[in-house]
Each structure stands twice: as C-alpha cells, then as structure tokens.
Design an enzyme around this catalytic site. Structure first.
Site, PDB file in Angstrom:
ATOM      1  CE  LYS A   1      -1.569 -10.918  -3.110  1.00 58.09           C
ATOM      2  NZ  LYS A   1      -1.146 -12.214  -2.580  1.00 58.09           N
TER       3      LYS A   1
HETATM    4  P1  NAD Z   1       3.950 -16.401 -11.379  1.00 55.55           P
HETATM    5  O1  NAD Z   1       3.801 -15.074 -11.998  1.00 55.55           O
HETATM    6  O2  NAD Z   1       5.300 -16.866 -10.982  1.00 55.55           O
HETATM    7  O3  NAD Z   1       3.296 -17.522 -12.331  1.00 55.55           O
HETATM    8  C1  NAD Z   1       1.982 -17.462 -12.787  1.00 55.55           C
HETATM    9  C2  NAD Z   1       1.792 -18.615 -13.754  1.00 55.55           C
HETATM   10  O4  NAD Z   1       0.408 -18.712 -14.094  1.00 55.55           O
HETATM   11  C3  NAD Z   1       2.544 -18.420 -15.076  1.00 55.55           C
HETATM   12  O5  NAD Z   1       3.055 -19.656 -15.501  1.00 55.55           O
HETATM   13  C4  NAD Z   1       1.435 -17.960 -16.031  1.00 55.55           C
HETATM   14  O6  NAD Z   1       1.723 -18.243 -17.379  1.00 55.55           O
HETATM   15  C5  NAD Z   1       0.290 -18.763 -15.512  1.00 55.55           C
HETATM   16  N1  NAD Z   1      -1.018 -18.249 -15.886  1.00 55.55           N
HETATM   17  C6  NAD Z   1      -1.436 -16.964 -15.948  1.00 55.55           C
HETATM   18  N2  NAD Z   1      -2.712 -16.912 -16.349  1.00 55.55           N
HETATM   19  C7  NAD Z   1      -3.101 -18.200 -16.531  1.00 55.55           C
HETATM   20  C8  NAD Z   1      -4.304 -18.820 -16.953  1.00 55.55           C
HETATM   21  N3  NAD Z   1      -5.378 -18.086 -17.255  1.00 55.55           N
HETATM   22  N4  NAD Z   1      -4.350 -20.169 -17.012  1.00 55.55           N
HETATM   23  C9  NAD Z   1      -3.256 -20.905 -16.694  1.00 55.55           C
HETATM   24  N5  NAD Z   1      -2.107 -20.391 -16.302  1.00 55.55           N
HETATM   25  C10 NAD Z   1      -2.026 -19.062 -16.233  1.00 55.55           C
HETATM   26  O7  NAD Z   1       2.939 -16.390 -10.142  1.00 55.55           O
HETATM   27  P2  NAD Z   1       3.006 -17.254  -8.800  1.00 55.55           P
HETATM   28  O8  NAD Z   1       3.745 -16.456  -7.807  1.00 55.55           O
HETATM   29  O9  NAD Z   1       3.395 -18.652  -9.086  1.00 55.55           O
HETATM   30  O10 NAD Z   1       1.471 -17.205  -8.374  1.00 55.55           O
HETATM   31  C11 NAD Z   1       0.517 -18.155  -8.840  1.00 55.55           C
HETATM   32  C12 NAD Z   1      -0.631 -18.247  -7.838  1.00 55.55           C
HETATM   33  O11 NAD Z   1      -0.078 -18.594  -6.569  1.00 55.55           O
HETATM   34  C13 NAD Z   1      -1.386 -16.927  -7.616  1.00 55.55           C
HETATM   35  O12 NAD Z   1      -2.738 -17.224  -7.349  1.00 55.55           O
HETATM   36  C14 NAD Z   1      -0.734 -16.361  -6.381  1.00 55.55           C
HETATM   37  O13 NAD Z   1      -1.570 -15.463  -5.685  1.00 55.55           O
HETATM   38  C15 NAD Z   1      -0.490 -17.648  -5.611  1.00 55.55           C
HETATM   39  N6  NAD Z   1       0.516 -17.541  -4.555  1.00 55.55           N
HETATM   40  C16 NAD Z   1       1.812 -17.196  -4.842  1.00 55.55           C
HETATM   41  C17 NAD Z   1       2.721 -17.099  -3.797  1.00 55.55           C
HETATM   42  C18 NAD Z   1       4.173 -16.752  -4.032  1.00 55.55           C
HETATM   43  O14 NAD Z   1       4.941 -16.779  -3.065  1.00 55.55           O
HETATM   44  N7  NAD Z   1       4.600 -16.448  -5.238  1.00 55.55           N
HETATM   45  C19 NAD Z   1       2.319 -17.350  -2.476  1.00 55.55           C
HETATM   46  C20 NAD Z   1       1.010 -17.723  -2.246  1.00 55.55           C
HETATM   47  C21 NAD Z   1       0.114 -17.821  -3.276  1.00 55.55           C
END
Ligand code: NAD
Length: 417
Positions: A107
C-alpha cells in the site's frame, strides 16, 4: 472516555494473532508473517502554481511477497501516516490470499488533501512521488492501484512516469488505469460488484432477500456510489448515503443516479433535495437491513456498535470496524462481511487487468464480471466453511483461510538464505 486502541496497524496485527492462534503457528513464523517486509518514507517537493514550494510526505509499504508481487492502492488523504499504510498493506496480503490471487500485499499513501491542489499541482505531486518510490515498484515487484482520493488519472500519471524512466511503456506497473491505456473494463466498478456478490451470498445464508432490503451507505465515492447503483437495480432501497460533509436520509428511498448527479454538481450529498440531512454517525445507527461502511477506518467502535441495527454489515471500506465492535456485533448475531472478503472485487479485477496487460489481449465487461463472480463466490464459500470449522465470525474464518495460505507458501519457499 473510551480507551479503545484505534491504531490501525495494531488492529490488523490483532486479527492476524487471532488467526495465528487458531492455526497454532509457532512464534518464529508469527514474527515473519506479522512484520512488513519493507517500508519506504519519502519527501515529495512540489512547485505550487504560485511559484512557492511545498514538501509532502509519502510512504510505500510492501507487507508480504511470499505468494507474488506486492499489490495495493495508493491513498491521498490528510490523515495518511505510516501505521495506516502498514495496516492497509497487511490487509492487502490477507485479502489477496483470501481470494487466492498470486499476489502479496502492499500500500502507499501521501499525506495531502488533494482537494486543495490544482490539477497541475496534483500531477507534479503524483509524478514526483512515483519517482521517489520507483526503485520498489514494477509489474513483477509491487503494483499500485487507486484508493481514497486517487483514480484512473492518477494511475495514468504513475504508469507514464514509470515508463518514461524505463524507456518502454510498462502497462502492468499499475492497475485501475483508464481503459484507453491498458485498463480493464469493469475495474472502476469492481469493488462495488464484489460487495454486491458477497451480499447476495450473505442474504441467502440469512434467508433474506436483497429485493426490498433497506440499505445505508457511508461514503459515496468509487465503492459506495457504484454499490448504490447495483443494489438499487436489484430492488434494494437505499435509504441513506453520506460523504465527508454529511449525508442524506429518506426512509422511502433515494435515487442513486440523482444523488451522483447532485454530488458531481454540488460536491456534497447532505444538500441533496430528495431527503433530510443526517450525520455520518447517525447513519450508522439507522434501522436498516444492510449497512455499508464505504469510507475510512474505525467507524464502528465499542462506543456505537451496540446501536448498530443492521442485520448485515458489508465492509466496503478497509478497517471500518474495531475488534471490540466486531465482538459486540458477533454476539448480537449480526453478519459482518469482513473487508478482506467484501471489498476484494477491486483487487481481483486488478489481477485480471494485470493478466490482460501481460497478454495484451483484453476481455469484454461481461467476461470480467462473470470471472469476478466466480472468484467472489468461491472465496465466500471457503471463508464460511472456515468460520464454521472454527466456530467463529466470517472475519475469523477469512483470516484463518488467508494466514494459512501465506504460511503455507512461506513454508514451502523457505526463509532465504
Ligand atoms: P473515494 O475517494 O472514491 O471515495 C471516498 C468517499 O468517502 C468520498 O465520498 C468521501 O467524501 C467519503 N468520505 C471521506 N471521509 C469520510 C468520512 N469521514 N465520513 C464519511 N464519508 C467520508 O474512495 P474509494 O476508492 O471509494 O474508497 C473507499 C473505501 O473503500 C476505502 O476504505 C478504501 O480503502 C476502500 N477500498 C477501495 C477500493 C477501490 O478499488 N477503490 C478497493 C478496496 C477497498
């Protein structure tokens, strides 16, 4: 005041230790598997648009490479620190093993609020960070992907920077690229698809139907917003959704497409006219069938786990539930689909992308989804089987499965030299 330990790396190690106990691993092997293989911290000087310079701090961690190259996203967020990156890297090790992908875990992250930077500043930051971690990354060493506040454009800059220094286009150095540049069809929605597939399995196990189920989603980015679309299309009712500024609630249901359009135009959800504003913490306690944390770590803690009413909690985010909260939810009969299973659709399609890049032969989206469903269903069944064997939660089962696989690979490889 709660004295709960919220250090994400110590939480990750706690779950590992539980699995190591169940597998009766000896002390030496525990030490090998719980320690990150390498951690690099870099400073990233960036020329800002006004001619001044700022220095940002970034990290890249490879936790384990016993089963293949390290694999894991890059996060740009003001809260990024080394322990968070180490935690996220170790969760990638267990996630890839849980899905039986030929990868280890890695990561990266930069401590920055990308919303404060112009597009040009963001590009210079991304390219310099890439240059600084360049000795560690590569299609056979360590392969980044998007995470919070990074996207396909970020991956395109990383791929280009890496390729420029190597003198040849190297598609396989990152996944989550634009489809026009060696990305896989379906990768942008894959994390949400994976959550959807595991939710179908969990609903079946509990004798519930997704059709008509009420759903609250915390976090409306890549994972959360696509999932809202998919569950809505299956007949579930999205009653609440939120982003970093707060959320919106309507017990009669919200229209995901309209919410996405509003968020795009207004950069927030709590002003969406289709419902009433709700705080991020109140959203977690709504009387819904399914709760999806899809934002950041440590959202469900000992302090609020007793107030969670959802029957199923699907962890689209990494690390949203603390160990104390996990115990309370298990005791209360809730089903938690753990992060290392629920959100593994992203890395699974990243694996497909890496395979397609090596073959320079690309699949259509239906094939990507079909194969993803196969992987997710197989992993869910293997996790449920382990949970049954050890009389524990799905998280316990997922860790036993994953740690067992990495242990087995380490034993047959042997410890060098
Ligand atoms: P992203 O940047 O696309 O979206 C993040 C979202 O979370 C945004 O809508 C933001 O406004 C919101 N956010 C931020 N802080 C917040 C808070 N304190 N309370 C509520 N909402 C909040 O990110 P993503 O890629 O969707 O990732 C979200 C989660 O999913 C993370 O934990 C990430 O590690 C996990 N994840 C993502 C992927 C991927 O392929 N993108 C894969 C596995 C896991």
């Amino acid at each position: 005041m709660s004295t709960e330990n919220l250090n994400p790396f110590e939480i990750a190690q706690f779950y590992f230790d539980q699995a190591a106990d169940r597998l009766m691993l000896d002390d030496g092997m525990r030490a090998v598997l719980r320690t990150p293989k390498r951690c690099l911290t870099v400073s990233i000087p960036v020329r800002m648009d006004d001619g001044t310079y700022r220095v940002f701090i970034g990290h890249r961690v490879a936790h384990n490479m016993a089963r293949g190259p390290a694999k894991g996203g890059i996060r740009f967020h003001p809260g990024v620190n080394l322990d968070e990156v180490k935690a996220l890297a170790s969760w990638m090790t267990w996630k890839c093993a849980c899905l039986d992908l030929p990868f280890g875990g890695g990561k990266g992250g930069v401590t920055v609020d990308p919303h404060e930077l112009s597009q040009g500043e963001l590009e210079r930051l991304t390219r310099r960070y890439t240059f600084e971690i360049l000795p560690l990354i590569g299609p056979e060493q360590d392969i980044p992907a998007p995470d919070v506040y990074t996207d396909s454009q970020t991956m395109a800059w990383i791929m280009d920077t890496y390729s420029m220094t190597k003198g040849a286009t190297t598609l396989g150095v990152v996944t989550g690229k634009p489809v026009a540049l060696g990305g896989s069809k379906g990768r942008d929605r894959a994390t949400a698809r994976g959550v959807q597939f595991t939710l179908r399995e969990a609903c079946r196990d509990r004798g519930m139907s997704l059709k008509g189920a009420t759903v609250a989603i915390q976090g409306y980015g890549n994972a959360g917003s696509h999932l809202a679309d998919f569950l809505h299309a299956e007949g579930a009712v999205i009653v609440a959704a939120s982003d970093s500024k707060g959320g919106v609630h309507n017990p009669k249901g919200l229209d995901p497409a309209a919410m996405a359009a509003h968020k795009y135009a207004d950069e927030s959800l709590h002003t969406f006219p289709g419902g009433k504003p709700i705080s991020n913490s109140a959203l977690l306690e709504l009387p819904v069938d399914i709760l999806v944390p899809a934002a950041l770590e440590n959202q469900i803690t000992a302090a609020n786990a007793g107030k969670v009413q959802a029957k199923i909690i699907a962890e689209a985010a990494n690390g949203p539930t603390t160990p104390a909260a996990d115990d309370l939810l298990f005791a209360a009969g809730r089903t938690v689909i753990p992060d290392i299973l629920a959100n593994a659709g992203g890395v699974t399609v990243s694996y497909f992308e890496w395979v397609q890049d090596f073959n320079t032969f690309f699949w259509d989206e239906a094939e990507v989804d079909r194969r993803l469903e196969e992987y997710m269903r197989r992993a869910y069944a293997a996790v449920a089987e382990k949970a049954k064997q050890h009389n524990c939660s799905l998280r316990g089962g997922a860790y036993v499965l994953a740690v067992g696989r990495v242990n087995q690979a380490t034993v047959v490889r042997g410890i060098f030299p």
